[in-house]
Enzyme design. Structure first.
Site, PDB file in Angstrom:
ATOM      1  N   ARG A 211      -6.458  -7.726  26.058  1.00 41.26           N
ATOM      2  CA  ARG A 211      -5.907  -9.000  25.349  1.00 41.26           C
ATOM      3  C   ARG A 211      -4.638  -8.479  24.592  1.00 41.26           C
ATOM      4  O   ARG A 211      -4.366  -7.456  24.103  1.00 41.26           O
ATOM      5  CB  ARG A 211      -6.805  -9.601  23.931  1.00 41.26           C
ATOM      6  CG  ARG A 211      -8.279  -9.535  24.698  1.00 41.26           C
ATOM      7  CD  ARG A 211      -8.774 -10.622  23.963  1.00 41.26           C
ATOM      8  NE  ARG A 211     -10.135 -11.105  25.100  1.00 41.26           N
ATOM      9  CZ  ARG A 211     -10.921 -12.039  24.447  1.00 41.26           C
ATOM     10  NH1 ARG A 211     -10.943 -12.583  23.305  1.00 41.26           N
ATOM     11  NH2 ARG A 211     -12.157 -12.551  25.393  1.00 41.26           N
ATOM     12  N   GLU A 213      -2.847  -9.183  22.206  1.00 37.44           N
ATOM     13  CA  GLU A 213      -2.743  -9.728  20.857  1.00 37.44           C
ATOM     14  C   GLU A 213      -1.933  -8.825  20.191  1.00 37.44           C
ATOM     15  O   GLU A 213      -2.190  -7.700  20.134  1.00 37.44           O
ATOM     16  CB  GLU A 213      -4.153  -9.717  20.177  1.00 37.44           C
ATOM     17  CG  GLU A 213      -4.972 -10.986  20.974  1.00 37.44           C
ATOM     18  CD  GLU A 213      -6.281 -10.739  20.592  1.00 37.44           C
ATOM     19  OE1 GLU A 213      -6.776  -9.368  20.062  1.00 37.44           O
ATOM     20  OE2 GLU A 213      -7.309 -11.619  20.796  1.00 37.44           O
ATOM     21  N   ARG A 219     -10.288  -4.467  13.386  1.00 39.08           N
ATOM     22  CA  ARG A 219     -11.382  -4.953  14.334  1.00 39.08           C
ATOM     23  C   ARG A 219     -10.913  -5.586  15.525  1.00 39.08           C
ATOM     24  O   ARG A 219     -11.754  -6.237  16.331  1.00 39.08           O
ATOM     25  CB  ARG A 219     -12.318  -5.963  13.697  1.00 39.08           C
ATOM     26  CG  ARG A 219     -11.470  -7.055  12.984  1.00 39.08           C
ATOM     27  CD  ARG A 219     -12.444  -7.783  12.102  1.00 39.08           C
ATOM     28  NE  ARG A 219     -11.642  -9.141  11.627  1.00 39.08           N
ATOM     29  CZ  ARG A 219     -11.923 -10.475  11.909  1.00 39.08           C
ATOM     30  NH1 ARG A 219     -13.127 -10.527  12.666  1.00 39.08           N
ATOM     31  NH2 ARG A 219     -11.287 -11.366  11.532  1.00 39.08           N
ATOM     32  N   HIS A 220      -9.828  -5.447  16.002  1.00 36.82           N
ATOM     33  CA  HIS A 220      -9.289  -5.697  17.243  1.00 36.82           C
ATOM     34  C   HIS A 220      -8.617  -4.528  18.131  1.00 36.82           C
ATOM     35  O   HIS A 220      -7.938  -3.841  17.415  1.00 36.82           O
ATOM     36  CB  HIS A 220      -8.138  -6.909  17.025  1.00 36.82           C
ATOM     37  CG  HIS A 220      -8.632  -8.007  16.791  1.00 36.82           C
ATOM     38  ND1 HIS A 220      -8.613  -8.420  15.398  1.00 36.82           N
ATOM     39  CD2 HIS A 220      -9.203  -9.136  17.322  1.00 36.82           C
ATOM     40  CE1 HIS A 220      -9.165  -9.755  15.245  1.00 36.82           C
ATOM     41  NE2 HIS A 220      -9.452 -10.308  16.289  1.00 36.82           N
ATOM     42  N   GLU A 357     -17.393 -11.649  13.241  1.00 36.26           N
ATOM     43  CA  GLU A 357     -17.895 -12.094  14.708  1.00 36.26           C
ATOM     44  C   GLU A 357     -18.197 -11.107  15.820  1.00 36.26           C
ATOM     45  O   GLU A 357     -17.526 -10.210  15.967  1.00 36.26           O
ATOM     46  CB  GLU A 357     -17.018 -13.002  15.390  1.00 36.26           C
ATOM     47  CG  GLU A 357     -17.499 -13.852  16.482  1.00 36.26           C
ATOM     48  CD  GLU A 357     -16.101 -14.462  17.208  1.00 36.26           C
ATOM     49  OE1 GLU A 357     -15.316 -15.079  16.636  1.00 36.26           O
ATOM     50  OE2 GLU A 357     -16.011 -14.180  18.473  1.00 36.26           O
ATOM     51  N   SER A 360     -19.116 -14.959  21.155  1.00 35.96           N
ATOM     52  CA  SER A 360     -18.846 -16.082  21.359  1.00 35.96           C
ATOM     53  C   SER A 360     -19.453 -16.728  22.763  1.00 35.96           C
ATOM     54  O   SER A 360     -19.518 -15.868  23.513  1.00 35.96           O
ATOM     55  CB  SER A 360     -17.447 -16.428  21.462  1.00 35.96           C
ATOM     56  OG  SER A 360     -16.934 -16.505  20.058  1.00 35.96           O
ATOM     57  N   ARG A 408     -17.492  -3.762  18.750  1.00 38.28           N
ATOM     58  CA  ARG A 408     -17.902  -4.319  17.448  1.00 38.28           C
ATOM     59  C   ARG A 408     -19.360  -4.225  17.217  1.00 38.28           C
ATOM     60  O   ARG A 408     -20.011  -4.215  16.123  1.00 38.28           O
ATOM     61  CB  ARG A 408     -17.336  -6.016  17.489  1.00 38.28           C
ATOM     62  CG  ARG A 408     -16.164  -6.084  17.309  1.00 38.28           C
ATOM     63  CD  ARG A 408     -15.751  -7.421  16.711  1.00 38.28           C
ATOM     64  NE  ARG A 408     -14.369  -7.679  16.610  1.00 38.28           N
ATOM     65  CZ  ARG A 408     -13.868  -8.911  16.791  1.00 38.28           C
ATOM     66  NH1 ARG A 408     -14.535 -10.022  16.539  1.00 38.28           N
ATOM     67  NH2 ARG A 408     -12.435  -9.257  16.807  1.00 38.28           N
TER      68      ARG A 408
END
Ligand code: ATP
Ligand code: MG
Length: 434
Positions: A211, A213, A219-220, A357, A360, A408
């Protein structure tokens, strides 16, 4: 090197050959101790200077910390030794000498910054605490695999180099593939769906996701491990059942099989195995509940995503694993199926740890026409995804699944502050090597 015995497995009265690292040398004058460390623990090697050959004493006590040594000697009982036994050496061989200037202290007596630790992971993972995390991580993955297999799933591996991303181009790392633009895949979503529609029906994958991001959070990661499930003839609640089973199995296995590691981390009394029956709040209930905590500056309204603060406030309020179901369709991806009687409400769900989270998932849109519409509504060109959409013309069963973040799961289980603790060589905004 097959005649090597582990430090924890030596037998009193026998001659053993042990090999490992010089954890410490304690020189008390007439007597000196070399503490040898291997993957099983530590072992004291005793040097009585007056009674032993000078070269032997010099080899054993002159070796710098973290040098690799092999020692052969008689194992004797010694109540004052840390493990109750010690080795009286006959030979000591320094196999690889370590530079006396170490970038960090593997004995753990001196704390190091996380950057220093990550730059020197080999040394860092000689520390019991860091090593314990990865032994637990391995147990989590083993247990997860077994739990999936118990629910009739087949393990699959899907490509990580792809022509188009799962959810559009925004968070993709582009690469060059024989002169053409390609991407690192951000999720196995579309591939696992294609296989749920195949004869395999129920599948799981444990693999990397990428990703792009830009943010840098605790947490990423930009490369993470995704634990994915997809099952034919499943709805969202069936997929939630599987998520519950998999997460519970991971906890159960760690509590049962990692007692030493949990003790090392000071967590032996801390980790409770969840009862496998997590509350399922609808999104509507969730936002009402989080609003009622009075902890948010601004009240959430229907259609808002949950901010980090909202996740935290709700997590504190619920206090255990919980699901949020029936999210607004507009904040869930196109491949999530909406409720037939309520097109604004999706079958999408998230599994939440009180801190954040974890998962998903949802039931997927399996009907061709609504799927194509979904692409268009999300501003994606369905033509580019023909390899995927075409298969929906040839008998695609209803199906559902989820993606669970592996790091996670480990991070929340062990209460780690930073997700980077749960991955050997993290990839983040600043870090591309090692
Ligand atoms: P978040 O909103 O927390 O950034 P997300 O909703 O973007 O996550 P999904 O696309 O739903 O993430 O991915 C499924 C799961 O994969 C997440 O619940 C999370 O556990 C994990 N995950 C997703 N992105 C990352 C990341 N960048 N680093 C680590 N884990 C991730
Ligand atoms: Mg998500």
């Amino acid at each position: 090197m097959s005649d090597r015995t582990y430090a924890a497995e030596v037998t009193v009265g026998e001659t053993a050959t042990v090999a490992g690292w010089v954890h410490e040398v304690r020189d008390l004058g007439g007597i000196a101790f070399l503490i040898l460390r291997d993957r099983t623990g530590q072992l004291q090697v005793k040097f009585e200077k007056d009674e032993m050959d000078d070269d032997l004493v010099e080899a054993g006590t002159g070796a710098s910390r973290e040098s690799v040594v092999r020692v052969t000697g008689l194992v004797e009982e010694e109540p004052r030794a840390p493990t109750g036994v010690e080795v009286v050496p006959e030979t000591v061989e320094v196999i690889a000498e370590a530079d006396p200037e170490l970038p960090l202290d593997p004995s753990g007596k001196v704390d190091a910054e996380i950057d220093t630790r990550l730059n020197n992971r080999t040394l860092d993972l000689r520390r019991d605490e860091a090593k314990a995390i990865f032994e637990i991580r391995a147990e989590v993955l083993r247990a997860v695999r077994e739990a999936f297999r118990e629910t009739d799933c087949t393990e699959i591996t899907t490509p990580k180099i792809v022509a188009t991303g799962t959810e559009g181009g925004t968070e993709l790392f582009p690469i060059t593939y024989f002169g053409e633009e390609a991407f690192m895949n951000q999720s196995p979503q579309l591939f696992k769906q294609l296989i749920a529609g195949s004869g395999l029906e129920r599948v799981f994958e444990i693999g990397p996701i990428f990703r792009a991001e830009e943010h840098n959070t605790p947490r990423h990661l930009n490369e993470a491990t995704s634990i994915d499930f997809e099952g034919a003839f499943c709805d969202a609640h069936d997929a939630m059942d599987v998520a519950e089973a998999v997460v519970s199995a991971a906890y159960e296995a760690v509590v049962e099989n990692c007692t030493d590691q949990l003790e090392t981390l000071g967590l032996d009394e801390e980790i409770a195995v969840p009862d496998g029956d997590f509350p399922r709040l609808t999104y509507e209930e969730a936002i009402e509940r989080v609003n009622a905590t009075g902890q948010l500056d601004e009240q959430l309204v229907w259609g808002d995503d949950l901010s980090t603060e909202a996740e935290r406030a709700l997590g504190e309020d619920v206090g255990e694993f919980y699901f949020i179901t029936d999210w607004p369709s507009e904040i869930k991806p196109f491949y999530i199926k909406d409720h037939d009687d309520e097109p604004d409400v999706s079958t999408g769900f998230d599994l939440m740890h009180p801190r954040m989270e974890l998962v998903s998932g949802g039931q997927r849109e399996h009907r061709y026409d609504p799927l194509i519409e979904g692409f268009e509504q999300q501003g994606l060109d369905p033509e580019q995804f023909a390899y995927y959409t075409e298969m929906f013309r040839y008998g695609m069963p209803p199906h559902a699944g989820f993606g669970l973040g592996g790091e996670r799961l480990v991070m929340t289980m062990l209460g780690l502050e930073n997700i980077r603790e749960a991955v050997l060589f993290p990839r983040d905004r600043q870090r591309l090597s090692p």
